[in-house]
Design an enzyme around this catalytic site. Sequence first.
Site, PDB file in Angstrom:
ATOM      1  N   GLU A   1      26.167  21.111  -5.871  1.00  0.00           N
ATOM      2  CA  GLU A   1      26.751  21.800  -7.035  1.00  0.00           C
ATOM      3  C   GLU A   1      25.979  23.071  -7.371  1.00  0.00           C
ATOM      4  OE1 GLU A   1      27.140  18.884 -10.200  1.00  0.00           O
ATOM      5  OE2 GLU A   1      29.040  18.206  -9.364  1.00  0.00           O
TER       6      GLU A   1
ATOM      7  N   GLU B   1      32.365  14.024  -3.980  1.00  0.00           N
ATOM      8  CA  GLU B   1      32.128  13.236  -5.196  1.00  0.00           C
ATOM      9  C   GLU B   1      33.429  13.130  -5.965  1.00  0.00           C
ATOM     10  OE1 GLU B   1      28.970  14.225  -7.958  1.00  0.00           O
ATOM     11  OE2 GLU B   1      27.722  14.998  -6.334  1.00  0.00           O
TER      12      GLU B   1
HETATM   13  C1  BG6 Z   1      27.678  15.633 -10.371  1.00  0.00           C
HETATM   14  C2  BG6 Z   1      26.375  15.425  -9.682  1.00  0.00           C
HETATM   15  O1  BG6 Z   1      27.426  16.608 -11.335  1.00  0.00           O
HETATM   16  O2  BG6 Z   1      28.261  14.608 -11.112  1.00  0.00           O
HETATM   17  C3  BG6 Z   1      25.879  14.007  -9.672  1.00  0.00           C
HETATM   18  O3  BG6 Z   1      26.335  15.996  -8.412  1.00  0.00           O
HETATM   19  C4  BG6 Z   1      26.269  13.309 -10.955  1.00  0.00           C
HETATM   20  O4  BG6 Z   1      24.503  14.051  -9.442  1.00  0.00           O
HETATM   21  C5  BG6 Z   1      27.797  13.273 -11.049  1.00  0.00           C
HETATM   22  O5  BG6 Z   1      25.747  12.033 -11.097  1.00  0.00           O
HETATM   23  C6  BG6 Z   1      28.355  12.526 -12.249  1.00  0.00           C
HETATM   24  O6  BG6 Z   1      27.816  13.011 -13.441  1.00  0.00           O
HETATM   25  P1  BG6 Z   1      27.047  12.061 -14.445  1.00  0.00           P
HETATM   26  O7  BG6 Z   1      26.505  12.966 -15.482  1.00  0.00           O
HETATM   27  O8  BG6 Z   1      28.067  11.116 -14.988  1.00  0.00           O
HETATM   28  O9  BG6 Z   1      26.007  11.372 -13.662  1.00  0.00           O
END
Ligand code: BG6
Length: 475
Positions: A179, A372
């Site tokens: 990211e 993701e």
């Molecule tokens: C992304 C990241 O921003 O979202 C992860 O690459 C992160 O590291 C994921 O865990 C989900 O966000 P959060 O804040 O719910 O963990």
Amino acid sequence: MGLQENFLWGGASAANQCEGGIFEDGRGLANVDVCPAGKDRGDVISGRRKMLSMDQEHTYPAAVAVDFYHHFREDIRLLGELGCRVYRMSIAWTRIFPQGDEEEPNEAGLEFYKEVFRECQKRNIRPLVTISHFDCPIGLIEKYGGWRNRKMIGFYLKLCKTLFTRYKEYVSDWLNFNEINMILHAPFMGAGICFEPGEDEEAVKYQAAHHELVAGALAVKMAHEINPKNRVGCMFAAGSAYPRTCSPEDVWEALLTDQENYFFVDVQARGYYPAYAVKRLKKRGIWPKMDPEDEAVLKSYTVDFISFSYYNSRCIAAPGSGSEEAEGNLFKSAKNPYLTFSEWGWPIDPLGLRITLNQVYDRYQKPLFIVENGLGAVDTPDENGEIHDSYRIEYLREHIRAMKAAVEEDGVELIGYTSWAPIDLISAGSGEMKKRYGFVYVDKQEDGSGTLARTKKQSFSWYQKVIESNGEDLG
Ligand code: BG6
């Protein structure tokens, strides 16, 4: 029709959110270790409150996390059982170079990841390795100021060289930075930046971004030279910006939001600063300092594919329109009245994934990889200790459906899909443990208690079937 046979189904995680073991085997301290849980986290990850060590007042969730450091064999076995064809994971930089600027790497750290890769190999799981997932040695922040300093390029490339040579026989798929656009929203977590009072924060962020962009391009060059089979992708936090209304002011504001995000990928995938960025950064007086060769480097070493996280779309209103706000993956935006929201207030928008896939593919015409996507939710075991996470199945089913439509009906070229995260881990944004994403429950509670035992949730067998049927059986 259908997804390609070798479509890369799997799961994704990050070292600092799952490993723990931060003081073991010579590992050094990193920015992500000192991001506390609780109310101060926001100020620390945004670089407004300098915290470069741990104190007694705060708790630091990365210290133990879910102890992947000691559970990796069991966890990778579970990934194998799920049927994962790929495991996206990251390297803790400070396991390899504890301070960041050593001459020689830490052999114990290298050994750990070798064991992890061997375990993957045993189960026919292909690693997809993020070189830096919100990870910067404290040593480099104290001595050099993190990515605001050009010297970081050299330290990062040293890490790359070590990884590309040592793991040549295990890894050929890499992501240079997780990211990368988060540097604008969480600069300490994304790039080890702490702001000095009164300095121009935008100038610092874009200078640091430039260093990462050059480092990322040189990593592509090096990866190809060391092993022609290597493929390197960029990675950004995606989610199209919708105008709140069809008023041209809202539409314009949404376009600016998308450009701010795409800026990074424009450089990494096309090889040059886009015209809008040249104009705006120069007008604002924050055009980054560059070395004479930078332009040629960016041009020559663009990424092989584009990867992104997708949790939600964004809804954008012109300033002063007074619209209600909604949360989102480290970005706040206007509240979209057509969507429902997760327990953390993030919009749920499966069609938004199809829209995003189309927009990104139209813009770059390079293979894409969703690395993701998932639902953070509170999971409560019932009296038998079982977790019925039908809400998670529902979220993933609809997103996978939308993804398939983008491939099968719109022609988007997609390499794979790794859900965030197959095994519960710590939240990056909030530092909470109770915000769970996994198909596997980890008995670790918000107060740090728990046995760390792993239990399959209802969604485990569901995802297993999805992979087995190559996305045909969505239950
Ligand atoms: C992304 C990241 O921003 O979202 C992860 O690459 C992160 O590291 C994921 O865990 C989900 O966000 P959060 O804040 O719910 O963990």
